[in-house]
Write a protein that holds these residues in place. Sequence first.
Motif, PDB file in Angstrom:
ATOM      1  N   ARG A  32       0.909  -1.275   0.047  1.00 28.59           N
ATOM      2  CA  ARG A  32       0.025   0.031   0.012  1.00 28.59           C
ATOM      3  C   ARG A  32       0.851   1.342   0.133  1.00 28.59           C
ATOM      4  NH1 ARG A  32      -5.164   0.962   0.569  1.00 28.59           N
ATOM      5  NH2 ARG A  32      -5.592  -0.905   1.227  1.00 28.59           N
ATOM      6  N   TRP A  33       1.875   1.285   0.613  1.00 31.54           N
ATOM      7  CA  TRP A  33       2.785   2.318   0.893  1.00 31.54           C
ATOM      8  C   TRP A  33       3.535   2.724  -0.660  1.00 31.54           C
ATOM      9  CZ3 TRP A  33       8.106   1.904  -0.759  1.00 31.54           C
ATOM     10  CH2 TRP A  33       8.765   3.223  -0.595  1.00 31.54           C
ATOM     11  N   ALA A  34       3.924   1.698  -1.316  1.00 27.50           N
ATOM     12  CA  ALA A  34       4.615   1.732  -2.550  1.00 27.50           C
ATOM     13  C   ALA A  34       3.381   2.286  -3.419  1.00 27.50           C
ATOM     14  CB  ALA A  34       5.325   0.322  -3.063  1.00 27.50           C
ATOM     15  N   LEU A  35       2.312   1.550  -3.618  1.00 29.28           N
ATOM     16  CA  LEU A  35       1.572   1.853  -4.563  1.00 29.28           C
ATOM     17  C   LEU A  35       0.663   3.357  -4.521  1.00 29.28           C
ATOM     18  CD1 LEU A  35      -0.100  -1.773  -5.495  1.00 29.28           C
ATOM     19  CD2 LEU A  35       1.733  -0.462  -6.783  1.00 29.28           C
ATOM     20  N   ASP A  36       0.597   3.725  -3.040  1.00 27.08           N
ATOM     21  CA  ASP A  36       0.322   5.155  -2.909  1.00 27.08           C
ATOM     22  C   ASP A  36       1.201   6.057  -3.489  1.00 27.08           C
ATOM     23  OD1 ASP A  36      -2.142   4.256  -1.709  1.00 27.08           O
ATOM     24  OD2 ASP A  36      -1.432   4.571   0.143  1.00 27.08           O
ATOM     25  N   SER A  80      13.884   0.365  -0.169  1.00 19.47           N
ATOM     26  CA  SER A  80      12.829   1.184  -0.931  1.00 19.47           C
ATOM     27  C   SER A  80      12.481   0.801  -2.518  1.00 19.47           C
ATOM     28  CB  SER A  80      12.857   2.632  -0.472  1.00 19.47           C
ATOM     29  OG  SER A  80      12.596   3.169   0.842  1.00 19.47           O
ATOM     30  N   ALA A  81      13.635   0.693  -2.940  1.00 19.87           N
ATOM     31  CA  ALA A  81      13.859   0.726  -4.329  1.00 19.87           C
ATOM     32  C   ALA A  81      13.071  -0.610  -4.545  1.00 19.87           C
ATOM     33  CB  ALA A  81      15.115   0.967  -4.959  1.00 19.87           C
ATOM     34  N   ARG A  82      13.622  -1.448  -3.871  1.00 19.71           N
ATOM     35  CA  ARG A  82      13.054  -3.029  -3.946  1.00 19.71           C
ATOM     36  C   ARG A  82      11.587  -3.226  -3.862  1.00 19.71           C
ATOM     37  NH1 ARG A  82      17.522  -6.249  -5.070  1.00 19.71           N
ATOM     38  NH2 ARG A  82      19.473  -5.652  -4.442  1.00 19.71           N
ATOM     39  N   ALA A  83      11.381  -2.479  -2.703  1.00 21.80           N
ATOM     40  CA  ALA A  83       9.937  -2.579  -2.510  1.00 21.80           C
ATOM     41  C   ALA A  83       9.010  -1.909  -3.626  1.00 21.80           C
ATOM     42  CB  ALA A  83       9.521  -1.672  -1.265  1.00 21.80           C
ATOM     43  N   ARG A  84       9.480  -0.956  -4.103  1.00 22.08           N
ATOM     44  CA  ARG A  84       8.609  -0.310  -5.375  1.00 22.08           C
ATOM     45  C   ARG A  84       8.610  -1.112  -6.579  1.00 22.08           C
ATOM     46  NH1 ARG A  84      11.361   6.010  -5.256  1.00 22.08           N
ATOM     47  NH2 ARG A  84      10.139   6.641  -3.448  1.00 22.08           N
ATOM     48  N   ALA A  85       9.965  -1.600  -6.703  1.00 25.47           N
ATOM     49  CA  ALA A  85      10.110  -2.809  -7.838  1.00 25.47           C
ATOM     50  C   ALA A  85       9.031  -4.004  -7.695  1.00 25.47           C
ATOM     51  CB  ALA A  85      11.572  -3.139  -7.975  1.00 25.47           C
ATOM     52  N   SER A  86       9.023  -4.343  -6.630  1.00 26.31           N
ATOM     53  CA  SER A  86       8.225  -5.617  -6.402  1.00 26.31           C
ATOM     54  C   SER A  86       6.883  -5.292  -6.397  1.00 26.31           C
ATOM     55  CB  SER A  86       8.607  -6.216  -5.093  1.00 26.31           C
ATOM     56  OG  SER A  86       9.848  -6.688  -4.678  1.00 26.31           O
ATOM     57  N   ALA A  87       6.251  -4.136  -5.986  1.00 24.59           N
ATOM     58  CA  ALA A  87       4.837  -3.546  -6.063  1.00 24.59           C
ATOM     59  C   ALA A  87       4.770  -3.636  -7.401  1.00 24.59           C
ATOM     60  CB  ALA A  87       4.813  -2.419  -5.120  1.00 24.59           C
TER      61      ALA A  87
END
Length: 291
Positions: A32-36, A80-87
């Motif tokens: 949710r954090w990444a997609l927001d 953070s970069a990996r969380a964004r990419a995974s999302a």
Amino acid sequence: MQRVTAVRGLSEVVQRYLADLEASPATRRQRRWALDDLLAFAADHAGRPGPAAAQVLREDVLQTWIARPGESGQAPSVASARARASAARALTRYAVEHRLLTPADDGPELRLPAPAPAGVDRGAGVLLLDRAAGPPPWAVPAAIWARFSAHVHLLAATGAAERELALVTLDALGPQLRSIRLPELGVVELGDRATRSLTRWLSVRNAAVESLQGSDPRTLWIRLHPGKDHRTGAIAPAGLTISSRGLRLSFGTVRDALGATEPRLAGATVRDVRALGILEGHSRGGAAERL
């Protein structure tokens, strides 16, 4: 990652993905954090709110977002970069699988490791299906058990996505309950166990809708107890339509009750049951019953 082409709004795709996401609370918070953050970035990138998903789920746009500095002006951390990419990967995969977006062939891969694919335990699915054909555990009311049994047997017989199964109406049921017509899969033949569980559930369902002041909603799946709508906060009486999220929550509650005495079932998921209906080489109608 594949690029996509479609006119669906990014916000709609994100909302549907998050509503259907089966994951731990920590993973849900991270996604949710990444997609927001992606939605905010997408509005800035497009110069207007609500851009189409196809404008954003592209290699060049996503790479820019993944590398975008935070509020401090510094480059994002590796985490953070990996969380964004995974999302981004998970969102695109979900959208393509649910036909919200159409994949293009020329989309290059994002250059970050992909998360491990979700595993499927068909053995747990078979065991859960066998258990669902029997009597309820002591902690589960008979009416809830009837809905659970019909739910998992139809999942196993069809391999349908939960959102698709949640849209089924009574008009989609075939003669003698030997088939079901799904929005995307079409008519699927049902085996004996699925038909029996569906028959039991319809008896319970009919009794529940008799208490409604309004008309029968005609949807196959209904609430059996009053509850609060998680979107509006309004109280929804028994007998009204239950959402795919509500079905999923009920599945988890019943599964946990089973797992308390049968550890093999403690980790069973909807994915495990659905997999029984999409085994390669099996026809959909009653495939799970032949295992």
